[in-house]
Design an enzyme around this catalytic site. Structure first.
Site, PDB file in Angstrom:
ATOM      1  N   HIS A 416     -11.144   7.230  -4.552  1.00 56.55           N
ATOM      2  CA  HIS A 416     -11.578   7.070  -3.162  1.00 56.55           C
ATOM      3  C   HIS A 416     -10.596   6.251  -2.330  1.00 56.55           C
ATOM      4  O   HIS A 416     -10.760   6.148  -1.112  1.00 56.55           O
ATOM      5  CB  HIS A 416     -12.973   6.432  -3.117  1.00 56.55           C
ATOM      6  CG  HIS A 416     -13.898   7.107  -2.149  1.00 56.55           C
ATOM      7  ND1 HIS A 416     -13.481   7.582  -0.913  1.00 56.55           N
ATOM      8  CD2 HIS A 416     -15.221   7.415  -2.229  1.00 56.55           C
ATOM      9  CE1 HIS A 416     -14.506   8.127  -0.291  1.00 56.55           C
ATOM     10  NE2 HIS A 416     -15.569   8.051  -1.064  1.00 56.55           N
ATOM     11  N   ASP A 420     -11.084  11.311   0.513  1.00 58.00           N
ATOM     12  CA  ASP A 420     -12.435  11.156   1.042  1.00 58.00           C
ATOM     13  C   ASP A 420     -13.241  12.428   0.791  1.00 58.00           C
ATOM     14  O   ASP A 420     -12.686  13.482   0.453  1.00 58.00           O
ATOM     15  CB  ASP A 420     -12.395  10.845   2.534  1.00 58.00           C
ATOM     16  CG  ASP A 420     -11.750   9.501   2.819  1.00 58.00           C
ATOM     17  OD1 ASP A 420     -12.054   8.539   2.085  1.00 58.00           O
ATOM     18  OD2 ASP A 420     -10.943   9.417   3.764  1.00 58.00           O
TER      19      ASP A 420
END
Length: 446
Positions: A416, A420
């Site tokens: 992350h 995204d």
């Protein structure tokens, strides 16, 4: 006579250290150039370190079980004639007792001479990066540790015994991390030199487990330790997120089943489903190149080449060889590479180069019957896709009718920091669309 250094080679991209699992020579042995000196284990591959010279083994600097950074000294070889770049071997116990050991100067980074009590003391001062890291994390004063390795060298096993005992020697009020780092700085790989140092995974004390009659204690092999270390590093450094889509691959199943017989006769090996999935992934990576990236501290590196890592398991280990330039290959070309790499793993012929350069991993967990998984990212890549088992399920079609279809789940784990949900969702949708449109009419194997 000249004395030459043998250092730890780099055995794969992003490989920063290796562990000496077994020495194949001893001091006094005569070797020829390219003769194997030691077996080395990394988190990616097991390999032999060849000799760069012909001569006589002078000294083994590293002991079995020691972990050293790429480029760190492992042994000395005495060769005939003059040689450039030679280095004197460490002094033996028959030489003068007043010896010196080199340590870095804290203010300038230069090397200064520090008196050592004896030769064994000098040998003990050559701490491996793994020992330095472990001592730093646990606050151990290495000056108070007796080593069991070659010439009194301190090994990770020595430190682990101290940690298990709960009696950790520290040095006054001065932080042990400062003392350790001033005694032996950890060298970095070329990939990490230009980027901020990543935090290392916290060292955890072994859990005390009560054993009962009939319990079997299985020693942890070197390769299993390496796998564990890499998995812990990935989970510790990369914030994992996970997403999944289900795909109707009924058309693909019919297509593959209709051509697999002719393919086996013509090519001599089986056409599995995996090359079709890899092809769909590769085409989608070209559409969404952000997925083909890596985290580099203060920047993200978007890789130009698309090199697909595939997981190949043996009875006691997991290897991740790489299909190079997968975007330039047909389904047949990918199938050939999958077979050749799997054969190398199972015949213990996998080379270091076979493990280099991976940019994205496809894991075929469906071959074990799995229908859902949350894979750990293959560090330092930004994502990994698990292809689950193809199963027949009743599905409500667009016309409202219920039909039995061949369905598969695609599970994506992502870093992350790099990716995204939006781009990963679009990427998975692209993979899904390509797989659902694979038919004999619009998909060529060749």
């Amino acid at each position: 006579m000249a004395t030459e250094k043998i250092t730890m080679p780099q055995l794969g991209e992003s490989v920063t250290e290796g562990t000496i699992s077994k020495w194949l020579v001893q001091p006094g042995d005569t070797v020829k150039k390219y003769d194997p000196l030691a077996e080395v284990m990394t988190d990616k591959v097991n390999a032999e370190v060849p000799s760069s010279f012909s001569g006589t083994i002078k000294e083994l600097v590293a002991g079995e079980g020691d972990t050293l950074s790429v480029g760190e000294l492992i042994c000395y070889i005495e060769t005939e004639g003059e040689g450039g770049g030679s280095a004197p071997a460490a002094s033996s116990s028959t030489e003068k007792p007043a010896e010196t050991a080199s340590i870095p100067n804290e203010s300038t980074g230069a090397t200064a001479a520090k008196p050592a009590a004896n030769v064994d003391r000098a040998a003990r001062g050559r701490f491996s990066p793994a020992v330095v890291r472990m001592a730093s994390e646990q606050g151990i004063d290495l000056d108070q540790v007796e080593g069991s390795g070659q010439s009194g060298r301190i090994t990770r096993k020595d430190l682990q015994k101290i940690i298990d005992s709960g009696q950790i020697p520290t040095k006054g009020n001065k932080p042990a991390t400062e003392e350790v780092s001033s005694a032996a700085p950890v060298s970095s790989s070329s990939q990490e030199t230009a980027t901020p140092q990543q935090p290392s995974a916290p060292a955890l004390k072994p859990v005390a487990i009560d054993t009962m009659p009939g319990d079997i204690e299985i020693p942890v092999s070197g390769i299993r330790k390496a796998i564990a270390q890499n998995m812990v590093r990935s989970k510790h450094e990369a914030p994992h997120a996970w997403t999944m889509v289900e795909v109707d691959v009924t058309n693909l199943v019919e297509y593959r089943n209709s051509v697999k017989g002719d393919f086996k006769t013509k090519e001599g090996y089986n056409l599995t489903f995996l090359p079709f999935f890899i092809k769909a992934v590769v085409e989608s990576l070209k559409e969404f190149p952000q997925i083909n990236s890596m985290w580099a501290g203060d920047k993200i590196i978007q890789k130009k080449d698309i090199n697909i890592s595939i997981a190949v398991a043996t009875d006691d280990a997991l290897y991740v060889p790489v299909i190079k330039h997968a975007d330039e290959k047909s389904i047949k070309g990918i199938a050939r590479d999958v077979k050749e790499l799997a054969d190398k793993v199972r015949t213990n012929k996998l080379a270091g180069d076979d493990m280099k350069g991976g940019t994205f991993t496809v894991n075929n967990t469906g071959s074990f019957g799995s229908v859902m998984s949350t894979p750990i990212i293959n560090y330092p890549q930004a994502a990994i896709l698990s292809v689950e088992s193809i199963v027949k399920r009743p599905v409500v079609m667009n016309n409202g009718m219920i039909a039995v279809r061949d369905m598969v789940n695609l599970c994506l784990s992502l870093d992350h920091r790099v990716l995204d949900g939006l781009v990963c969702g679009r990427f998975l949708a692209a993979v899904k669309a390509r797989l659902e449109s694979m038919t004999k009419e619009n998909t060529s194997i060749y």
